[in-house]
Design a protein around this motif. Structure first.
Motif, PDB file in Angstrom:
ATOM      1  N   CYS A  33      39.637  39.514  34.607  1.00  0.00           N
ATOM      2  CA  CYS A  33      38.296  39.159  35.065  1.00  0.00           C
ATOM      3  C   CYS A  33      37.903  39.898  36.334  1.00  0.00           C
ATOM      4  CB  CYS A  33      38.215  37.654  35.302  1.00  0.00           C
ATOM      5  SG  CYS A  33      38.532  36.681  33.807  1.00  0.00           S
ATOM      6  N   LYS A  34      38.881  40.358  37.105  1.00  0.00           N
ATOM      7  CA  LYS A  34      38.574  41.097  38.331  1.00  0.00           C
ATOM      8  C   LYS A  34      37.923  42.439  38.018  1.00  0.00           C
ATOM      9  CE  LYS A  34      42.802  41.175  39.812  1.00  0.00           C
ATOM     10  NZ  LYS A  34      43.430  40.416  38.732  1.00  0.00           N
ATOM     11  N   ASN A  44      45.561  33.015  40.062  1.00  0.00           N
ATOM     12  CA  ASN A  44      45.490  33.871  38.878  1.00  0.00           C
ATOM     13  C   ASN A  44      46.870  34.355  38.466  1.00  0.00           C
ATOM     14  OD1 ASN A  44      44.040  35.512  36.885  1.00  0.00           O
ATOM     15  ND2 ASN A  44      44.819  37.217  38.102  1.00  0.00           N
ATOM     16  N   GLN A  58      37.882  31.522  35.777  1.00  0.00           N
ATOM     17  CA  GLN A  58      38.277  32.731  36.513  1.00  0.00           C
ATOM     18  C   GLN A  58      37.081  33.644  36.755  1.00  0.00           C
ATOM     19  OE1 GLN A  58      41.377  34.540  34.245  1.00  0.00           O
ATOM     20  NE2 GLN A  58      42.986  33.172  35.009  1.00  0.00           N
ATOM     21  N   LEU A 114      42.662  32.600  45.356  1.00  0.00           N
ATOM     22  CA  LEU A 114      42.288  32.893  43.968  1.00  0.00           C
ATOM     23  C   LEU A 114      43.266  33.846  43.323  1.00  0.00           C
ATOM     24  CD1 LEU A 114      38.421  33.253  44.293  1.00  0.00           C
ATOM     25  CD2 LEU A 114      39.662  31.450  43.101  1.00  0.00           C
ATOM     26  N   ARG A 126      39.805  28.574  30.830  1.00  0.00           N
ATOM     27  CA  ARG A 126      40.495  29.279  31.904  1.00  0.00           C
ATOM     28  C   ARG A 126      39.758  30.581  32.260  1.00  0.00           C
ATOM     29  NH1 ARG A 126      45.580  29.493  33.659  1.00  0.00           N
ATOM     30  NH2 ARG A 126      46.330  28.155  31.987  1.00  0.00           N
ATOM     31  N   PHE A 137      36.079  34.468  40.592  1.00  0.00           N
ATOM     32  CA  PHE A 137      36.229  35.846  41.058  1.00  0.00           C
ATOM     33  C   PHE A 137      34.891  36.419  41.489  1.00  0.00           C
ATOM     34  CE2 PHE A 137      40.353  36.136  38.645  1.00  0.00           C
ATOM     35  CZ  PHE A 137      41.117  36.360  39.764  1.00  0.00           C
ATOM     36  N   GLU A 189      48.762  31.459  36.855  1.00  0.00           N
ATOM     37  CA  GLU A 189      48.309  31.199  35.494  1.00  0.00           C
ATOM     38  C   GLU A 189      48.855  32.228  34.532  1.00  0.00           C
ATOM     39  OE1 GLU A 189      44.162  31.155  35.843  1.00  0.00           O
ATOM     40  OE2 GLU A 189      44.017  29.180  36.758  1.00  0.00           O
TER      41      GLU A 189
END
Length: 619
Positions: A483-484, A612, A507, A608, A503, A511, A615
């Motif tokens: 997702c980044k 991440n 995220q 965060l 999830r 983010f 997870e």
């Protein structure tokens, strides 16, 4: 086209169906049978020039009024025999590139040599052949084509090999030095003309002027000619590759035609004829593959993939498929998504495209240049100031290897985009297993995907086309999504995508909040439906997720923020997903609490990242 006229007498043959005779006041005393035709001739003119007829007639008594001679398996047929007989009678005959092969073979059969009579037919044909036919470009090609009628005779007499050598020599020469036949005109073609002075100007400016002329040859003669060109070493490999492309387009029908032929054969129950066509084209394709030059770039990646598609449909040998796949992998960055859509012929799972074959190409490409060059050790002190020539050479080699490594890295970035585009196409296939989709996506190394927007598009298409996926399968599919690396536009679309696991949704939101907080951007309130979603997870504080306020709304055909504010969003479905998702634990609530404080952006951003990572380890 060069012509040769032999003989002086105006006598002619008279024919009545299968019986032919020459006009003469002397009655016939020799009957010759050639392939169903009878010739009423005379011994004296024929036996004086044909050693073969002398031997056949020597066993008969001289008093025989009419001797019958049969000539089985006569090369060249009745036309060639008539020309030889006319020459014996002194009748004018005309030789050209179209009949010289048949007449030469017939003269050899009749043994019309110099030992029988000086200036005999074989001698005169050889003079004409060497002095005129082999000196003309078009004459050499026409003569070579005519050898197909008598291949064994042409081989034994050296006609085939001499024509091939002459053609190869002309291709290797400068175009301006090649003599063309002025009687030949290429009909219906605009590329290279072989007619008159205009053709001289055209071919002098085109390096591959010879390719279309050679494409008229059958595959056996073409194969021998290209082998001679490659052996000479004077023709660039890219010109040979382009010539092979022209030949393949001339003799191999396109993919849709193959499929049409197969369907038509099945409907007409004519599988025998279909099998013969496939067998013929399979042999042709495998010979073309064997002729490909070894140098990279000698054939375009698009052409190689077209050959691979044809090889797949024609069920070509595994060695030919492997060779084509290897060549494609070397220059895969030149391919397009359409090139990679190779139809699958397997009816076991109903998959539209041959994903396994393309996956093999991807894997071979990614294995290239995996070890980047390391910098060479530097000298110290006086040795660094006084570098020897060999040290300079080492540095030059290092710089060259760095450039090669950089080019390889750039190619992998291009191929990563190619893979994601390929994923978007195959994701529409409802029969594509999840494991194959993930395997193709994971063929790209992490560094090669600078952003994950295209990967997200592929995942979104796959989710919409495979509604039967359960929660664990959706999580497995989205696990490779970072997702980044999503753009703001992709994040907006993902935030409203109810097909994604919760999830991933969380995220994406956090983010993007972290990005806005770190960059000091202006924050805005989330739509009420998203805020209520987090409230449903027992979050006591009011969530204020921040996005950049200056984001432009995308066009209708792209992702947009419209769905975030849409009252039609199914809030109850989202709440149910929150309640069912066992992976959202207290750590997530803690992060959400901390994230509501924009002034603590730095600590929140690091938190965060850690969440991440935790997870990912769980998954």
């Amino acid at each position: 086209m060069k012509f040769m006229k032999l003989g002086s007498r105006p006598d002619t043959f008279y024919s009545t169906e299968a019986v032919r005779s020459v006009s003469s006041e002397v009655s016939s005393d020799l009957t010759i049978q050639v392939k169903g035709s009878r010739y009423l001739l005379h011994k004296f003119p024929l036996l004086s020039k044909c050693l073969c007829l002398q031997k056949l007639c020597s066993g008969s008594p001289e008093s025989s009024q009419n001797q019958i001679v049969q000539l089985p398996d006569f090369p060249g047929g009745v036309e060639a025999f008539e020309l030889c007989a006319k020459f014996c009678y002194g009748i004018i005959i005309t030789l050209s590139a179209y009949n010289i092969v048949s007449v030469r073979c017939a003269a050899e059969y009749l043994q019309m040599t110099e030992d029988v009579e000086k200036g005999n037919l074989i001698y005169k044909i050889e003079v004409f052949f060497n002095s005129y036919i082999l000196h003309g470009w078009r004459d050499s090609i026409v003569t070579l084509q005519c050898t197909k009628s008598s291949p064994l005779w042409s081989k034994d007499l050296g006609i085939t090999s001499r024509c091939i050598e002459a053609i190869a020599s002309k291709v290797s020469s400068h175009p301006s030095k090649v003599s063309l036949s002025h009687s030949y005109s290429r009909r219906g073609r605009d590329n290279v003309s072989c007619n008159g002075s205009e053709s001289q100007r055209d071919k002098s400016t085109s390096k591959g002027w010879w390719a279309e002329d050679l494409a008229e040859l059958g595959i056996d003669l073409y194969w021998r000619t290209v082998i001679a060109l490659k052996a000479g070493g004077k023709v660039p490999s890219n010109l040979i590759g382009d010539a092979l492309r022209i030949y393949a387009s001339r003799w191999l029908p396109n993919i849709s035609k193959y499929l049409h032929i197969e369907k038509q054969a099945e409907s007409d129950h004519d599988l025998v004829s279909y099998g013969e066509v496939i067998s013929k084209h399979r042999l042709l394709l495998e010979l073309i593959v064997s002729l490909l030059p070894p140098e990279k770039g000698s054939a375009s990646c698009s052409f190689l993939l077209k050959l691979l598609k044809a090889a797949n449909i024609l069920k070509a040998s595994s060695s030919s498929k492997r060779e084509l796949a290897r060549r494609v992998s070397v220059q895969l960055e030149e391919a397009t998504v359409g090139d990679l859509l190779i139809p699958s012929l397997s009816n076991t799972n109903g998959v539209i495209f041959d994903v396994d074959l393309v996956m093999n190409i991807f894997e071979q490409f990614m294995l290239q240049g995996q070890s980047p060059p390391t910098s060479p050790p530097r000298c110290k002190g006086d040795f660094e100031r006084r570098r020897s020539r060999s040290a300079e050479n080492v540095d030059l080699e290092f710089q060259e290897s760095r450039r090669s490594s950089s080019a390889s890295h750039s190619s992998k970035l291009k191929v990563a985009k190619l893979v994601d585009g390929f994923l978007q196409e195959i994701a529409r296939d409802k029969n594509l297993p999840l494991s194959k989709f993930i395997a193709v996506a994971e063929a790209v190394p992490e560094f090669a995907r600078l952003d994950h927007d295209d990967l997200y598009k592929a995942i979104d298409i796959y989710l919409k086309g495979h509604l039967e996926l359960n929660k664990s399968e959706r999580k497995r599919l989205c696990r490779m999504l970072d997702c980044k690396k999503l753009s703001m536009e992709a994040c907006m679309h993902a935030a409203q995508n109810e097909m994604l696991p919760l999830r991933v949704l969380v995220q994406v939101l956090f983010f993007e909040q972290a990005r806005a907080a770190v960059s000091g951007g202006q924050v805005i309130e989330l739509p009420s439906n998203i805020s209520e979603l987090f409230s449903a997870h027992n979050n006591p504080s009011k969530i204020k997720a921040s996005f950049r306020a200056n984001v432009a709304v995308a066009p209708e055909d792209k992702w947009s923020m419209a769905g975030l504010n849409s009252p039609k969003s199914n809030l109850s479905t989202l709440k149910m997903r929150v309640a069912e998702d066992e992976d959202l634990d207290q750590n997530l609530s803690e992060v959400m609490k901390n994230s509501s404080k924009p002034n603590r952006s730095k600590s929140m951003f690091s938190k965060l990242w850690s969440i991440n990572r935790n997870e990912s380890e769980k998954n």
